[in-house]
Design an enzyme around this catalytic site. Structure first.
Site, PDB file in Angstrom:
ATOM      1  N   LYS A   4       0.839  -1.199   0.000  1.00 50.80           N
ATOM      2  CA  LYS A   4       0.000   0.000   0.000  1.00 50.80           C
ATOM      3  C   LYS A   4       0.878   1.255   0.000  1.00 50.80           C
ATOM      4  CE  LYS A   4      -0.450  -0.150   5.053  1.00 50.80           C
ATOM      5  NZ  LYS A   4      -1.391  -0.277   6.184  1.00 50.80           N
ATOM      6  N   ARG A  60     -10.704  -0.291  14.807  1.00 45.13           N
ATOM      7  CA  ARG A  60     -10.475   0.460  13.575  1.00 45.13           C
ATOM      8  C   ARG A  60     -11.445  -0.109  12.559  1.00 45.13           C
ATOM      9  NH1 ARG A  60      -4.336   0.618  11.507  1.00 45.13           N
ATOM     10  NH2 ARG A  60      -4.949  -1.467  10.817  1.00 45.13           N
ATOM     11  N   TYR A 119      14.528  30.736   7.554  1.00 43.98           N
ATOM     12  CA  TYR A 119      13.372  31.491   8.032  1.00 43.98           C
ATOM     13  C   TYR A 119      13.389  31.637   9.552  1.00 43.98           C
ATOM     14  CZ  TYR A 119      11.244  30.940   3.401  1.00 43.98           C
ATOM     15  OH  TYR A 119      10.982  30.998   2.061  1.00 43.98           O
TER      16      TYR A 119
END
Length: 366
Positions: A46, A139, A259
């Site tokens: 998967k 699940r 940044y």
């Protein structure tokens, strides 16, 4: 040399590289399979084989290792895999919806039914399917009551597999494993003529009582650790991610990088800017502990990761010979997935499957 070949080489050289060792994957599959003397070994491919390329890895497992059964997450992945391996057995974890039935049937793909509604949709079909029983993970899967109703009923299904999924397979000796095993055995006793599957990567190493008829390894095929205290002996790393140095900069004391200027040079420093960033799956947070491997030494990422770049501190005599021609290992033999996770908010699954599409993939043959 053809124009297309020149262009291909240029584009490959412009990208960071994802190198996949197919021999290591075959080795890992064979080692996992050897843990059981009776069970078949499938492969979970998967999420594009955990980001590494299902279109190459699945045929390699099929043709070179004799793997005939594959698991994917959804029907889109299954249809792609069926086009590559039309005679392989393909199971889909995420069940089915009503508008998908025809596609499943036409492509000979097997849904894993996890809900009474899905069972009703597939009822009466001659094509094979699997049933997922929930034994504690909460699940997907039939609940205990739904399982009892299923076992007491008489659905018209061509069942080729019954399965469940372990909650704590990485924690050998945890009572949850034994409890799930007992629940699953009660189901398989009722369906004793149907092949059964319980073990994922970690479950394979819980012992033979967890093996049943089919093993379902996933991340461990690719050298990843699902959470065991340590990887089983013999499992090989199959993934190498390398970046290129875009520029080498010299900083004075007090100058900052990136940044928000979260990293400041406390000494005269040398910084290498590498061509990977968020868009390439380099999702590690700026904790100032993440390392790379370059010129035979570990070096630390500094400052925030940018969209397409990271900066690495290469200050010190050990890095004096570094040039922009040097490659930088981000994951591999010297920066393992486990090492990367130790200094990241991400798990191995996230790092591995998060590898972006811009990498130039190469495959080391068997």
């Amino acid at each position: 040399m053809s124009d297309n070949k020149v262009l291909s080489d240029v584009l490959r050289n412009a990208s960071a590289a994802l190198n996949v060792d197919l021999g290591a994957i075959i080795h890992n599959y064979t080692l996992i399979k050897s843990q059981s003397s009776t069970a078949e070994c499938a492969a979970v491919v998967k999420a594009n084989a955990y980001g590494l390329g299902m279109d190459v890895i699945a045929p390699t497992l099929y043709n070179e290792a004799g793997c005939n059964t594959f698991f994917v997450a959804n029907l889109v992945e299954a249809v792609k895999l069926h086009a590559i391996l039309p005679t392989a057995i393909i199971y889909v974890f995420n069940g089915l919806f009503e508008d998908q039935i025809e596609t499943y049937v036409e492509n000979n793909i097997r849904p894993i039914l996890s809900d009474p509604g899905q069972i009703e949709l597939w009822n009466g079909k001659k094509e094979a399917c699997a049933i997922h029983f929930d034994t504690g993970i909460n699940r997907l899967g039939l609940s205990e009551q739904q399982a009892e109703e299923f076992l007491n009923g008489s659905p018209d299904l061509n069942l080729s597999l019954v399965m469940s999924h372990l909650v704590r397979s990485e924690e050998k000796g945890h009572p949850t494993n034994a409890a799930q095993l007992n629940r699953f055995k009660k189901i398989t006793d009722e369906l004793s003529n149907i092949p059964a599957s319980l073990s994922n990567s970690g479950g394979v190493f819980l012992g033979p009582e967890y093996h049943f008829d089919l093993l379902r390894p996933g991340i461990m095929l690719y050298g990843g650790n699902p959470g065991l205290p340590q990887l089983p002996s013999g499992i090989k790393n199959a993934v190498e991610v390398k970046g290129k140095i875009l520029q080498i900069r010299h900083l004075e004391i007090g100058e900052t990088v990136g940044y928000n200027a979260i990293w400041k040079a406390e000494r005269p420093s040398k910084i290498a800017v590498i061509n990977v960033g968020y868009a390439d799956g380099q999702l590690k947070v700026a904790d100032l502990k993440t390392q790379v491997f370059v010129a035979g030494h570990h070096a630390t990422i500094v400052g925030k990761t940018s969209m397409d770049m990271v900066a690495v501190d290469i200050t010190g005599p050990e890095f004096d010979q570094i040039t922009i021609k040097d490659e930088v290992e981000l994951i591999g033999t010297n920066i393992t997935l486990e090492m990367a996770c130790e200094v990241s908010t991400l798990g191995q699954y996230e790092i591995l499957t998060g590898i972006g599409q811009r990498y130039a993939k190469t495959y080391k043959s068997l």
